[in-house]
Design a protein around this motif. Structure first.
Motif, short mmCIF file in Angstrom:
data_model
loop_
_atom_site.label_atom_id
_atom_site.label_comp_id
_atom_site.label_asym_id
_atom_site.label_seq_id
_atom_site.Cartn_x
_atom_site.Cartn_y
_atom_site.Cartn_z
N ILE A 78 0.87 -1.18 0.00
CA ILE A 78 0.00 0.00 0.00
C ILE A 78 0.90 1.23 0.00
CG2 ILE A 78 -1.83 1.28 1.17
CD1 ILE A 78 -2.73 -1.29 2.49
N CYS A 79 0.76 2.07 -1.03
CA CYS A 79 1.51 3.32 -1.12
C CYS A 79 0.62 4.45 -0.61
CB CYS A 79 1.93 3.60 -2.56
SG CYS A 79 2.92 2.28 -3.30
N MET A 80 1.19 5.34 0.19
CA MET A 80 0.36 6.35 0.86
C MET A 80 1.14 7.63 1.11
SD MET A 80 0.30 4.56 4.61
CE MET A 80 -0.32 3.04 3.88
N PRO A 81 0.43 8.73 1.40
CA PRO A 81 1.10 9.97 1.76
C PRO A 81 1.74 9.86 3.14
CG PRO A 81 -1.18 10.36 1.07
CD PRO A 81 -1.02 8.90 1.29
N ASN A 164 5.79 5.24 1.53
CA ASN A 164 5.37 6.58 1.11
C ASN A 164 5.69 6.80 -0.36
OD1 ASN A 164 6.48 7.60 4.30
ND2 ASN A 164 4.34 7.54 3.66
N TYR A 165 5.00 7.75 -0.95
CA TYR A 165 5.20 8.02 -2.37
C TYR A 165 6.62 8.53 -2.66
CZ TYR A 165 0.25 7.33 -3.14
OH TYR A 165 -1.00 6.78 -3.23
N GLU A 166 7.27 9.12 -1.65
CA GLU A 166 8.64 9.57 -1.86
C GLU A 166 9.55 8.39 -2.22
OE1 GLU A 166 6.65 10.63 0.39
OE2 GLU A 166 6.61 12.79 0.09
N ARG A 167 9.29 7.23 -1.61
CA ARG A 167 10.09 6.04 -1.90
C ARG A 167 9.82 5.53 -3.31
NH1 ARG A 167 14.20 6.52 1.36
NH2 ARG A 167 13.47 7.14 3.43
N VAL A 168 8.56 5.63 -3.73
CA VAL A 168 8.21 5.23 -5.09
C VAL A 168 8.89 6.15 -6.09
CG1 VAL A 168 6.32 4.93 -6.72
CG2 VAL A 168 6.02 4.25 -4.33
N ARG A 169 8.86 7.44 -5.80
CA ARG A 169 9.47 8.42 -6.70
C ARG A 169 10.95 8.16 -6.90
NH1 ARG A 169 6.00 12.06 -3.71
NH2 ARG A 169 4.35 12.85 -5.06
N LYS A 170 11.62 7.71 -5.85
CA LYS A 170 13.06 7.48 -5.93
C LYS A 170 13.40 6.13 -6.57
CE LYS A 170 14.10 10.34 -1.89
NZ LYS A 170 14.62 10.37 -0.50
#
Length: 881
Positions: A78-81, A164-170
């Motif tokens: 689950i990806c979340m803010p 978190n979405y920051e991890r997905v972005r990276k």
């Protein structure tokens, strides 16, 4: 299949990619509306939950995760803010899924499930396990794990992992390790142009079970909804754009939902997304789901100055520019920070210094000013700020502390804490210290406190200056659109529930069934599906076919499934053409010509998966298609187009990009008229059964040479000098160039020199090609007047223009060349009946079909006007009488 079956197969609904589950397996702690949505999502496999704030999206995602882990045997992600992990952990304990929640930053660090334990567990459960191939594979895998040859080969422990979405972005999260994924408050997917979204679409679309759970999407030209659909894999984004949206041929990327497609669009969305504002939308009791009153307080702050006022160009003006310019908005916000912060402080002092408050802002300078103002007062020295340079852990701790009432005032940006966080339990007052045009951030921020479960009235204060009324107006308009979007979908949910089959059955009504026809002079025209008309026509009936076929699924011309543009890609388009083209061959007289107008297609990066634009050989596919059905290609006529105009519509040939890297730039796309012939009945000569005969005084030797000539140009003479060009009128230059280019041997360097000289005196247009190459060859037509269409009349009459009109002089030249007077010319895709119109003017007959009722009515108007004009006697006729 039969043609009607084919049309019904085009109805756009989302397929099921998942598994039907036993509802008895669902947790008893789920509420009735949640117990209905969860199995629907799992059966679909790729679904969106657009549920209002407080309806339990986290509970539904956790239950989905539990079921998908059991189905796939893999963990769920689950990806979340930020600051939402705590909520999921609390809900998971309440729901008791049986799976631990673990926060991860990088999938490389995840533990694997020990295969030795798995082997033992299987042996205990199944005594026959030792005899199976699975046992042998597990043992070999366990041995490899012990030798540490490739530990990434093994499954993770079966848990619900969150990130978190920051991890997905990276790019830290490897999606292939999971059996399912859910995007909570999926702001990451709102824009398909970002590298983050491209990464998500490329990698996360490989996960079999995919879900989105967010509040109602914002009305940002509906693109957000299409992005969700693209990620979920329920439709190709390019197909959806073509199916539902009107393109602006003068501005790339500008899309508008067709007015007559709205109902179909929302029905299609309802097959893969559930919109719900209250449990009663699905027929359940609303007890406990009543929202408190929302008080929006607009406060105008006067930002006055004695200084000289200038606009963005630096010109002195009497009043500040209040247009939608982002530059002006930014300047106004910067100049009014102190005024707005002081006003925010006063609001807190006057309306509850002992209450908890959220201060939303957008600029870092605003945060600094807020801290300086509030922390100077003893009552507010516990104000805490959450801002970008803090670590994620710091941000989460501060947001969780505020949600639990551990300090009084939170100062942060909507883009940091405006999504996902549940701040309602200890706060019901907020101030937007400034406003901007970003409606999604605005509405999400409001709902951090205004949600089901809130016990107090929610007070929202909006601060703006007298120069920001346009910003406030825009926010209100978007809010109204937001409400309309919700209403559209909620009404569908109430009507259909989650019954996709019922929606599909209802959509079958959009197969065309209202035929009309008329005969005007020598033209018979139909408002009907062209395939059905040609199925009814006799053999060897027409003398020529002249038409501009739809360019695959590039455009749709009408709002029903008969439309040839309503197909999934070019394969779908040519599948429908497979029903029409054999009828065209059958109804055309032996030996006669079918002239088919086409153009190759631009395929953008989001359509191809590449990082650059490429060209699809649509004309080549058209040739292969017609030859497959028995036509013979006998010629190609090339019509050059204006490369500057094309770039203004597509942005793929820009001068700036050419200078950065010439390898990514192609060339402008010409149009073609493909000349196909139906074989004559007799094979002893090449003549048509009914030949097209030209008299010697009508078809001169010189014209024949140009018709038969291969087009070559090389070297040549000079044109006007720089001095002459700088003084001459542009109309004179254009006409002289046309004359020069036709009368001399072509010289590329001279052509380039003239363009450069015009550029030096600022006369080289960026809107159209100033001095295009011209042609004296009848196989390459450069002298086409693009405005010479019936669309010019449409504009004058304030009627809808035809999307891809065929120029009248092209039609005239083709009709004259390949037909005799009195012949019957067939246009299967009539449009505004331009072919029929010109056929009558050239003493031919015509037959044509058009599916769009508005085009049919307008085309019929032009035919009747021409009939009247042709029937009025001339002065010579009257004198003769």
């Amino acid at each position: 299949m039969e043609y009607k079956e084919f049309l019904e197969s085009k109805i756009v609904i989302a397929e099921n990619f998942g598994t039907t589950i036993d509802t008895e397996l669902l947790s008893d702690k789920l509420l009735p509306h949640q117990k209905t949505i969860v199995p629907w999502c799992i059966e679909g496999g790729r679904r969106a939950i657009f549920a209002s704030f407080g309806l339990g999206k986290s509970m539904m995602q956790l239950e989905i995760a539990k079921q998908v882990i059991a189905i796939t045997g893999k963990p769920f992600l689950i990806c979340m803010p930020l600051a939402v992990v705590g909520e999921f952990k609390r809900d998971n304990e309440f729901l008791n899924t049986g799976y631990e929640i673990e926060y991860i930053r990088d999938t490389d660090d995840l533990p694997v499930q020990l295969l030795e334990d798995r082997i033992v567990a299987k042996y205990q459960d199944d005594s026959d396990y030792l005899k199976t191939d699975d046992h042998l594979l597990d043992v070999l895998a366990y041995q490899r794990l012990l030798s540490k040859q490739n530990p990434r080969d093994f499954n993770f422990e079966l848990k619900i992992y969150v990130t978190n979405y920051e991890r997905v972005r990276k790019g830290d999260i490897d999606p292939l390790k999971f059996g399912g994924v859910s995007f909570d408050e999926a702001s990451i997917l709102r824009n398909l142009k970002t590298e983050t979204t491209n990464y998500v679409l490329q990698y996360f679309k490989q996960i079999p079970y995919r879900f989105v759970a967010t509040a109602t999407p914002t009305p940002n030209d509906f693109i957000e909804i299409l992005n969700y659909a693209d990620y979920l894999g329920v439709i190709d984004r390019g197909h959806a754009l073509t199916r539902f949206f009107q393109r602006d041929s003068t501005k790339a990327g500008h899309l508008t939902l067709y007015e007559n497609k709205k109902e179909e669009f929302w029905k299609w969305v309802a097959t893969w997304a559930v919109f719900i504002n209250k449990p009663s939308d699905l027929g359940f009791d609303d007890h406990g789901y009543d929202l408190p009153k929302l008080n929006i307080v607009e406060i105008e702050v006067q930002n006055l100055t004695d200084d000289v006022i200038t606009n963005k160009k630096g010109d002195i003006v009497m009043f500040k520019d209040t247009t939608k310019s982002l530059v002006d908005v930014s300047r106004e916000k910067s100049e009014s920070i102190a005024l707005r912060v002081d006003k925010a402080f006063d609001i807190v002092q006057e309306n509850g210094i002992d209450k908890n408050w959220i201060l939303w802002h957008h600029l870092e300078s605003e945060r600094i000013a807020i801290e300086k103002k509030f922390k100077s007062e003893a009552h507010h020295n516990d104000l805490q700020s959450v801002y970008g340079s803090q670590t994620n852990a710091e941000k989460e701790d501060l947001l969780i502390d505020f949600s639990e009432g551990k300090y009084q005032i939170l100062s942060t940006k909507p883009k940091i804490a405006g999504s996902g966080c549940n701040l309602q339990h200890h706060c019901h007052n907020m101030i937007f210290v400034g406003i901007d045009y970003k409606f999604n951030d605005f509405i999400q921020a409001i709902h951090r406190c205004y949600r089901f479960g809130q016990k107090f009235e929610v007070n929202v204060y909006l601060l703006f200056t007298q120069n920001e009324h346009e910003v406030l107006k825009t926010l209100k308009e978007k809010w109204q659109n937001h409400i309309e979007l919700q209403t559209e979908m909620i009404n569908l949910v109430r009507e259909y529930g989650l019954n996709t089959n019922k929606i599909k059955s209802d959509m079958k009504r959009q197969i065309f069934q209202n035929r009309r026809s008329a005969t005007v002079a020598g033209a018979t025209v139909y408002n009907e599906d062209t395939t059905i008309i040609h199925q009814e026509m006799p053999d060897n009936h027409t003398d020529m076919i002249l038409t501009s076929i739809p360019f695959g699924d590039h455009y749709e011309y009408s709002d029903n499934y008969n439309d040839f543009g309503h197909n999934y890609g070019n394969d779908g388009f040519f599948s429908q053409m497979d029903y029409l083209t054999p009828e065209l061959l059958r109804t055309l007289k032996p030996g006669r010509i079918a002239a088919i107008h086409v153009k190759d297609r631009i395929r953008y990066s989001h359509q191809t998966g590449q990082c650059f634009t490429k060209i699809e050989d649509f004309s080549g596919r058209t040739v292969a298609h017609f030859e497959k059905h028995g036509f013979h290609l006998v010629g190609k006529i090339t019509i050059t187009t204006d490369v500057v105009r094309e770039n203004n519509q597509t942005y793929r040939l820009t001068w700036g990009e050419q200078r950065k890297d010439a390898t990514k730039m192609g060339v402008g796309l010409p149009e073609y008229v493909l000349l196909f012939r139906k074989a004559p009945s007799e094979s002893n000569n090449a003549y048509a059964d009914d030949p097209v005969i030209k008299k010697i005084d009508e078809y001169l030797l010189s014209l024949w040479q140009l018709d038969a000539h291969a087009y070559w140009k090389s070297s040549g003479d000079r044109f006007l000098s720089f001095e002459e060009l700088s003084k001459a009128d542009m109309k004179y230059v254009f006409n002289k160039w046309k004359e020069f280019d036709k009368s001399t041997v072509y010289n590329f360097q001279e052509h380039l020199r003239v363009c450069e000289d015009l550029s030096k005196v600022d006369r080289l247009s960026k809107l159209f090609m100033t001095i295009p190459p011209t042609s004296s060859n009848d196989l390459v037509w450069t002298d086409i007047n693009r405005m010479n269409t019936l669309n010019a009349n449409q504009a004058n009459r304030k009627r809808e223009k035809h999307i891809c009109p065929l120029q009248l002089d092209i039609i005239d030249r083709l009709i004259y060349r390949f037909t005799n007077e009195g012949d019957l010319v067939d246009d299967p895709f009539g449009g505004l009946f331009s072919t029929a119109h010109q056929s009558l003017k050239l003493n031919r007959r015509a037959i044509s079909a058009e599916l769009n009722p508005n085009y049919y009515d307008d085309g019929l108007f032009y035919l009747k006007a021409l009939e009247y004009k042709l029937s009025v006697p001339t002065l010579f006729d009257m004198l003769s009488a």
